[in-house]
Scaffold this motif. Sequence first.
Motif, mmCIF file in Angstrom:
data_model
loop_
_atom_site.group_PDB
_atom_site.id
_atom_site.type_symbol
_atom_site.label_atom_id
_atom_site.label_comp_id
_atom_site.label_asym_id
_atom_site.label_seq_id
_atom_site.Cartn_x
_atom_site.Cartn_y
_atom_site.Cartn_z
ATOM 1 N N ILE A 255 0.827 -1.210 0.000
ATOM 2 C CA ILE A 255 0.000 0.000 0.000
ATOM 3 C C ILE A 255 0.861 1.259 0.000
ATOM 4 N N GLY A 256 1.891 1.298 0.857
ATOM 5 C CA GLY A 256 2.730 2.489 0.940
ATOM 6 C C GLY A 256 3.419 2.823 -0.367
ATOM 7 N N THR A 257 3.749 1.813 -1.161
ATOM 8 C CA THR A 257 4.461 2.035 -2.419
ATOM 9 C C THR A 257 3.533 2.085 -3.620
ATOM 10 N N HIS A 258 2.519 1.227 -3.661
ATOM 11 C CA HIS A 258 1.761 1.032 -4.899
ATOM 12 C C HIS A 258 0.333 1.553 -4.877
ATOM 13 N N LEU A 259 -0.155 2.073 -3.749
ATOM 14 C CA LEU A 259 -1.536 2.568 -3.761
ATOM 15 C C LEU A 259 -1.703 3.740 -4.724
ATOM 16 N N ILE A 260 -0.696 4.625 -4.786
ATOM 17 C CA ILE A 260 -0.812 5.786 -5.674
ATOM 18 C C ILE A 260 -0.881 5.360 -7.137
ATOM 19 N N PRO A 261 0.073 4.562 -7.663
ATOM 20 C CA PRO A 261 -0.068 4.140 -9.067
ATOM 21 C C PRO A 261 -1.298 3.272 -9.311
ATOM 22 N N ALA A 262 -1.708 2.452 -8.320
ATOM 23 C CA ALA A 262 -2.924 1.651 -8.490
ATOM 24 C C ALA A 262 -4.149 2.545 -8.606
ATOM 25 N N SER A 263 -4.193 3.603 -7.818
ATOM 26 C CA SER A 263 -5.314 4.546 -7.891
ATOM 27 C C SER A 263 -5.323 5.280 -9.228
ATOM 28 N N ALA A 274 -2.316 10.618 -3.451
ATOM 29 C CA ALA A 274 -1.412 10.901 -2.331
ATOM 30 C C ALA A 274 -2.200 11.389 -1.121
ATOM 31 N N SER A 275 -3.235 12.171 -1.350
ATOM 32 C CA SER A 275 -4.080 12.634 -0.245
ATOM 33 C C SER A 275 -4.829 11.473 0.393
ATOM 34 N N MET A 276 -5.202 10.484 -0.420
ATOM 35 C CA MET A 276 -5.837 9.278 0.120
ATOM 36 C C MET A 276 -4.883 8.546 1.051
ATOM 37 N N LEU A 277 -3.626 8.422 0.621
ATOM 38 C CA LEU A 277 -2.630 7.755 1.450
ATOM 39 C C LEU A 277 -2.384 8.552 2.734
ATOM 40 N N ALA A 278 -2.419 9.871 2.602
ATOM 41 C CA ALA A 278 -2.270 10.714 3.790
ATOM 42 C C ALA A 278 -3.456 10.547 4.732
ATOM 43 N N LEU A 279 -4.661 10.383 4.169
ATOM 44 C CA LEU A 279 -5.849 10.177 5.000
ATOM 45 C C LEU A 279 -5.751 8.859 5.764
ATOM 46 N N ILE A 280 -5.197 7.837 5.116
ATOM 47 C CA ILE A 280 -4.904 6.595 5.833
ATOM 48 C C ILE A 280 -3.999 6.906 7.021
ATOM 49 N N GLY A 281 -3.039 7.804 6.807
ATOM 50 C CA GLY A 281 -2.146 8.208 7.888
ATOM 51 C C GLY A 281 -2.869 8.871 9.042
ATOM 52 N N VAL A 282 -3.925 9.646 8.747
ATOM 53 C CA VAL A 282 -4.707 10.285 9.814
ATOM 54 C C VAL A 282 -5.340 9.237 10.714
ATOM 55 N N PHE A 283 -5.979 8.253 10.098
ATOM 56 C CA PHE A 283 -6.617 7.202 10.891
ATOM 57 C C PHE A 283 -5.577 6.340 11.605
ATOM 58 N N ASP A 284 -4.426 6.157 10.980
ATOM 59 C CA ASP A 284 -3.374 5.380 11.635
ATOM 60 C C ASP A 284 -2.822 6.108 12.849
ATOM 61 N N LEU A 285 -2.742 7.440 12.769
ATOM 62 C CA LEU A 285 -2.292 8.222 13.921
ATOM 63 C C LEU A 285 -3.175 7.943 15.128
ATOM 64 N N VAL A 286 -4.480 7.855 14.896
ATOM 65 C CA VAL A 286 -5.412 7.531 15.976
ATOM 66 C C VAL A 286 -5.251 6.077 16.395
ATOM 67 N N GLY A 287 -5.243 5.165 15.407
ATOM 68 C CA GLY A 287 -5.213 3.747 15.705
ATOM 69 C C GLY A 287 -3.954 3.315 16.424
ATOM 70 N N THR A 288 -2.803 3.840 16.008
ATOM 71 C CA THR A 288 -1.545 3.426 16.623
ATOM 72 C C THR A 288 -1.400 3.987 18.033
ATOM 73 N N THR A 289 -1.862 5.218 18.239
ATOM 74 C CA THR A 289 -1.821 5.791 19.586
ATOM 75 C C THR A 289 -2.709 4.989 20.539
ATOM 76 N N VAL A 290 -3.915 4.669 20.103
ATOM 77 C CA VAL A 290 -4.812 3.847 20.927
ATOM 78 C C VAL A 290 -4.213 2.460 21.130
#
Length: 434
Positions: A255-263, A274-290
């Motif tokens: 996902i980190g490497t190929h989601l952008i070209p796949a999209s 790239a914004s989609m991948l960044a949005l995944i990062g937003v949810f991961d920020l919450v998920g990893t902290t929890v």
Amino acid sequence: MLAKYLRFRFHYGWLIAVITFLALLASAGMRSTPSVLIVPLEHAFGWSNATISLAISINLVLYGLSGPFAAALMERLGIRRVMLGALVLIALACALTTIMSAPWQLDLLWGVLVGLATGSLASVLAALIANRWFVKNRSLVMGLLTASNATGQLVFLPALASLAVAFGWRAAAWATAIAALILLPLVILFFIDHPRDIGLRPYGASPEEDNGPKVIAGNPFSDAIAGLVRGLRSRDFWLLAGSFFICGASTNGLIGTHLIPASMDHGISEVAAASMLALIGVFDLVGTTVSGWLSDRMDNRWLLCWYYGLRGLSLLLLPYALGSTYLLLLVFIVFYGLDWVATVPPTSRLAADIFGKQQVGIMFGWIFAAHQLGAATATYAAGALRTAIGNYQLSFISAGILCLLAAGMVIRIGRAPGKMATLELPVEQAGALQ
């Protein structure tokens, strides 16, 4: 000295955690930069997806393999010196990338040099800081530091994609080099290697806890190899490393490497992807902290089982989401994002419980190396499959099935006789055994 003044205002470990978070954030953004550059480099040089993916695979392998050796160097030379050297190397390699003209130069600069340098500013660093500076809230801190990977994506990827579209891929490479240089004075002025250097105990440590200097025998290379030999003799090490191999394959590698070209294959623009991948990062920020908070309170094996299971189901959904409505794609982003790297705090906690805090840097380094070997394998395999069959569907489905396999593997950790008692104790009692 500023550090001695600040320690009276709050525990200095929190400032160390902030500096480490920023270093890890930048490292994550720098390591993930090639995912933004795949399509621009294809257009600029005529290189195939597989050719560019090979350089990214080298980057991911060395990003992981450098971890245990970096941990041993940090124990011997000091964390601060290793961080400074890594940041200088990143800046130099990224700057030289702008004058490359052949694939082997991409392999050398972004593959070898950036891979080695960012590997020194990765989860191994987070594990060392969390275990050296914190007793109370250790897994929470590990979760926050691990979440820097997501924040790095959030900060870097949309900006780098915009730079690449507006000014060319070289502008994105220069931005990465400058970001590394900006961090240098922060580390020089404020970073302290160990609490005892300013007369402190780790946060939450009891007065009776020994905080004196530790004598380190051997050299960094032999220390790292000795840790690997110890791990290879342990069934739990194989389970942790094997599940983390799948973790790397299904996150950084695929996902980190190929989601952008796949999209982009499905008509989504590069900046939007790239914004989609960044949005995944937003949810991961919450998920990893929890996840870090939960790792201090729950059985870490069951946490990992849930994380891998949900990730597997979300990856099986992705091929349909990309060709369907944005609502289905949003469902993938939420569920996948919440456990993007949520596996790191419980995996690090299990490594510390099984192998001991004094060895966690090197042992987790080897476990993380397996993570990056998985990432490198998935990166190249997905690129080769995309070149051969023209899409990523088989790659996404295979990764989903592997995650479901990992969900079953992690339940077996600590099932050997004599291990269960330690791993299932409440946090306060387990900490007393360390």
